[in-house]
Motif scaffolding. Sequence first.
Motif, PDB file in Angstrom:
ATOM      1  N   MET A   1     -56.035  -8.207  72.533  1.00  0.00           N
ATOM      2  CA  MET A   1     -57.433  -8.528  72.618  1.00  0.00           C
ATOM      3  C   MET A   1     -58.511  -7.684  72.779  1.00  0.00           C
ATOM      4  SD  MET A   1     -57.301 -12.085  72.352  1.00  0.00           S
ATOM      5  CE  MET A   1     -55.913 -13.243  72.658  1.00  0.00           C
ATOM      6  N   TYR A   2     -59.592  -7.594  72.259  1.00  0.00           N
ATOM      7  CA  TYR A   2     -60.453  -6.658  72.521  1.00  0.00           C
ATOM      8  C   TYR A   2     -61.707  -7.470  72.801  1.00  0.00           C
ATOM      9  CZ  TYR A   2     -57.825  -3.268  69.775  1.00  0.00           C
ATOM     10  OH  TYR A   2     -56.908  -2.582  69.325  1.00  0.00           O
ATOM     11  N   SER A   3     -62.793  -6.914  73.441  1.00  0.00           N
ATOM     12  CA  SER A   3     -64.085  -7.457  73.733  1.00  0.00           C
ATOM     13  C   SER A   3     -65.120  -7.161  72.491  1.00  0.00           C
ATOM     14  CB  SER A   3     -64.778  -6.688  75.061  1.00  0.00           C
ATOM     15  OG  SER A   3     -64.842  -5.207  74.692  1.00  0.00           O
ATOM     16  N   GLN A   4     -65.892  -7.955  72.376  1.00  0.00           N
ATOM     17  CA  GLN A   4     -66.860  -7.883  70.883  1.00  0.00           C
ATOM     18  C   GLN A   4     -67.401  -6.383  71.134  1.00  0.00           C
ATOM     19  OE1 GLN A   4     -65.586 -10.447  68.932  1.00  0.00           O
ATOM     20  NE2 GLN A   4     -67.613 -10.150  68.265  1.00  0.00           N
ATOM     21  N   ILE A   5     -67.889  -5.915  72.205  1.00  0.00           N
ATOM     22  CA  ILE A   5     -68.252  -4.647  72.334  1.00  0.00           C
ATOM     23  C   ILE A   5     -67.280  -3.555  72.523  1.00  0.00           C
ATOM     24  CG2 ILE A   5     -70.012  -3.175  73.689  1.00  0.00           C
ATOM     25  CD1 ILE A   5     -71.389  -6.075  74.482  1.00  0.00           C
ATOM     26  N   ASP A   6     -67.299  -2.478  71.903  1.00  0.00           N
ATOM     27  CA  ASP A   6     -66.325  -1.520  72.049  1.00  0.00           C
ATOM     28  C   ASP A   6     -66.472  -0.464  73.218  1.00  0.00           C
ATOM     29  OD1 ASP A   6     -64.278   0.238  71.532  1.00  0.00           O
ATOM     30  OD2 ASP A   6     -65.033   1.314  69.844  1.00  0.00           O
ATOM     31  N   PHE A   7     -66.262  -1.077  74.262  1.00  0.00           N
ATOM     32  CA  PHE A   7     -66.422  -0.265  75.524  1.00  0.00           C
ATOM     33  C   PHE A   7     -65.211   0.910  75.596  1.00  0.00           C
ATOM     34  CE2 PHE A   7     -67.772  -4.592  76.892  1.00  0.00           C
ATOM     35  CZ  PHE A   7     -69.261  -4.371  77.188  1.00  0.00           C
ATOM     36  N   LYS A   8     -66.071   1.870  75.863  1.00  0.00           N
ATOM     37  CA  LYS A   8     -65.100   3.211  76.300  1.00  0.00           C
ATOM     38  C   LYS A   8     -64.057   3.231  77.297  1.00  0.00           C
ATOM     39  CE  LYS A   8     -68.118   6.251  73.435  1.00  0.00           C
ATOM     40  NZ  LYS A   8     -69.210   7.207  73.205  1.00  0.00           N
ATOM     41  N   THR A   9     -64.838   2.257  78.355  1.00  0.00           N
ATOM     42  CA  THR A   9     -63.988   2.549  79.683  1.00  0.00           C
ATOM     43  C   THR A   9     -63.982   1.110  80.402  1.00  0.00           C
ATOM     44  OG1 THR A   9     -66.058   3.197  81.125  1.00  0.00           O
ATOM     45  CG2 THR A   9     -64.660   5.015  80.456  1.00  0.00           C
ATOM     46  N   LYS A  10     -63.124   0.950  81.289  1.00  0.00           N
ATOM     47  CA  LYS A  10     -63.288  -0.442  82.110  1.00  0.00           C
ATOM     48  C   LYS A  10     -64.465  -0.516  82.859  1.00  0.00           C
ATOM     49  CE  LYS A  10     -59.635  -1.517  84.825  1.00  0.00           C
ATOM     50  NZ  LYS A  10     -58.406  -2.370  85.156  1.00  0.00           N
ATOM     51  N   LYS A  11     -65.057   0.698  83.397  1.00  0.00           N
ATOM     52  CA  LYS A  11     -66.336   0.608  84.137  1.00  0.00           C
ATOM     53  C   LYS A  11     -67.386   0.091  83.543  1.00  0.00           C
ATOM     54  CE  LYS A  11     -68.912   3.716  87.075  1.00  0.00           C
ATOM     55  NZ  LYS A  11     -68.885   5.083  87.529  1.00  0.00           N
ATOM     56  N   GLU A  12     -67.316   0.525  82.467  1.00  0.00           N
ATOM     57  CA  GLU A  12     -68.622  -0.099  81.223  1.00  0.00           C
ATOM     58  C   GLU A  12     -68.412  -1.421  81.120  1.00  0.00           C
ATOM     59  OE1 GLU A  12     -68.682   2.045  77.652  1.00  0.00           O
ATOM     60  OE2 GLU A  12     -69.029   3.958  78.415  1.00  0.00           O
ATOM     61  N   LEU A  13     -67.350  -2.141  81.103  1.00  0.00           N
ATOM     62  CA  LEU A  13     -66.989  -3.302  80.760  1.00  0.00           C
ATOM     63  C   LEU A  13     -67.513  -4.121  82.089  1.00  0.00           C
ATOM     64  CD1 LEU A  13     -65.844  -6.264  79.633  1.00  0.00           C
ATOM     65  CD2 LEU A  13     -63.707  -5.322  80.624  1.00  0.00           C
ATOM     66  N   LYS A  14     -66.894  -3.680  83.233  1.00  0.00           N
ATOM     67  CA  LYS A  14     -67.059  -4.004  84.634  1.00  0.00           C
ATOM     68  C   LYS A  14     -68.941  -4.235  84.822  1.00  0.00           C
ATOM     69  CE  LYS A  14     -63.219  -3.191  87.247  1.00  0.00           C
ATOM     70  NZ  LYS A  14     -62.505  -2.596  88.337  1.00  0.00           N
ATOM     71  N   GLY A  43     -58.696  -1.413  75.482  1.00  0.00           N
ATOM     72  CA  GLY A  43     -59.823  -0.620  74.903  1.00  0.00           C
ATOM     73  C   GLY A  43     -59.660   0.940  74.816  1.00  0.00           C
ATOM     74  N   PRO A  44     -60.474   1.500  74.309  1.00  0.00           N
ATOM     75  CA  PRO A  44     -61.440   1.213  73.340  1.00  0.00           C
ATOM     76  C   PRO A  44     -60.750   0.691  72.021  1.00  0.00           C
ATOM     77  CG  PRO A  44     -61.449   3.586  73.455  1.00  0.00           C
ATOM     78  CD  PRO A  44     -60.448   3.073  74.710  1.00  0.00           C
ATOM     79  N   HIS A  45     -61.490   0.115  71.016  1.00  0.00           N
ATOM     80  CA  HIS A  45     -61.030  -0.444  69.835  1.00  0.00           C
ATOM     81  C   HIS A  45     -59.998   0.417  69.059  1.00  0.00           C
ATOM     82  CE1 HIS A  45     -64.386  -3.573  69.893  1.00  0.00           C
ATOM     83  NE2 HIS A  45     -63.726  -3.648  70.832  1.00  0.00           N
ATOM     84  N   PRO A  49     -57.174   5.680  70.683  1.00  0.00           N
ATOM     85  CA  PRO A  49     -56.239   5.154  71.552  1.00  0.00           C
ATOM     86  C   PRO A  49     -56.474   4.699  72.890  1.00  0.00           C
ATOM     87  CG  PRO A  49     -56.443   7.766  71.785  1.00  0.00           C
ATOM     88  CD  PRO A  49     -57.395   7.086  70.616  1.00  0.00           C
ATOM     89  N   HIS A  50     -55.657   3.410  73.125  1.00  0.00           N
ATOM     90  CA  HIS A  50     -56.172   2.706  74.096  1.00  0.00           C
ATOM     91  C   HIS A  50     -55.948   3.589  75.590  1.00  0.00           C
ATOM     92  CE1 HIS A  50     -54.735  -0.828  71.312  1.00  0.00           C
ATOM     93  NE2 HIS A  50     -56.101  -0.543  71.256  1.00  0.00           N
ATOM     94  N   THR A  51     -57.283   3.496  76.414  1.00  0.00           N
ATOM     95  CA  THR A  51     -57.083   4.150  77.598  1.00  0.00           C
ATOM     96  C   THR A  51     -57.393   3.249  78.769  1.00  0.00           C
ATOM     97  OG1 THR A  51     -59.369   4.734  77.376  1.00  0.00           O
ATOM     98  CG2 THR A  51     -57.696   6.570  76.587  1.00  0.00           C
ATOM     99  N   TRP A  52     -57.739   2.047  78.656  1.00  0.00           N
ATOM    100  CA  TRP A  52     -57.890   1.034  79.464  1.00  0.00           C
ATOM    101  C   TRP A  52     -57.214  -0.440  79.054  1.00  0.00           C
ATOM    102  CZ3 TRP A  52     -60.912  -3.052  78.729  1.00  0.00           C
ATOM    103  CH2 TRP A  52     -61.824  -3.036  77.689  1.00  0.00           C
ATOM    104  N   TYR A  53     -57.069  -1.049  80.227  1.00  0.00           N
ATOM    105  CA  TYR A  53     -56.401  -2.545  80.021  1.00  0.00           C
ATOM    106  C   TYR A  53     -57.085  -3.325  81.008  1.00  0.00           C
ATOM    107  CZ  TYR A  53     -53.260  -0.044  77.224  1.00  0.00           C
ATOM    108  OH  TYR A  53     -52.572   0.736  76.225  1.00  0.00           O
TER     109      TYR A  53
END
Length: 68
Positions: A1-14, A43-45, A49-53
């Motif tokens: 699953m992905y967030s609608q916004i392509d966050f580069k880091t989990k910190k950005e999502l939080k 992410g990222p999309h 390469p995925h660097t965060w979960y």
Amino acid sequence: MYSQIDFKTKKELKEAIKSGKKVSIYSPGIGTPKADGREYLEGPHYPKPHTWYASVLMEGGYIKKVIS
């Protein structure tokens, strides 16, 4: 699953969730995300390469909280 916004880091999502931004999720393959309950993101999309979960709590179709 992905967030609608392509966050580069989990910190950005939080930070986005903490600031009150409404962020939904989607599945690029098989399956439909839950509107309520726990879901798991990466992410990222693709094709990056995925660097965060993340494990998130969904409420009403939007991320309510980033659990881990």
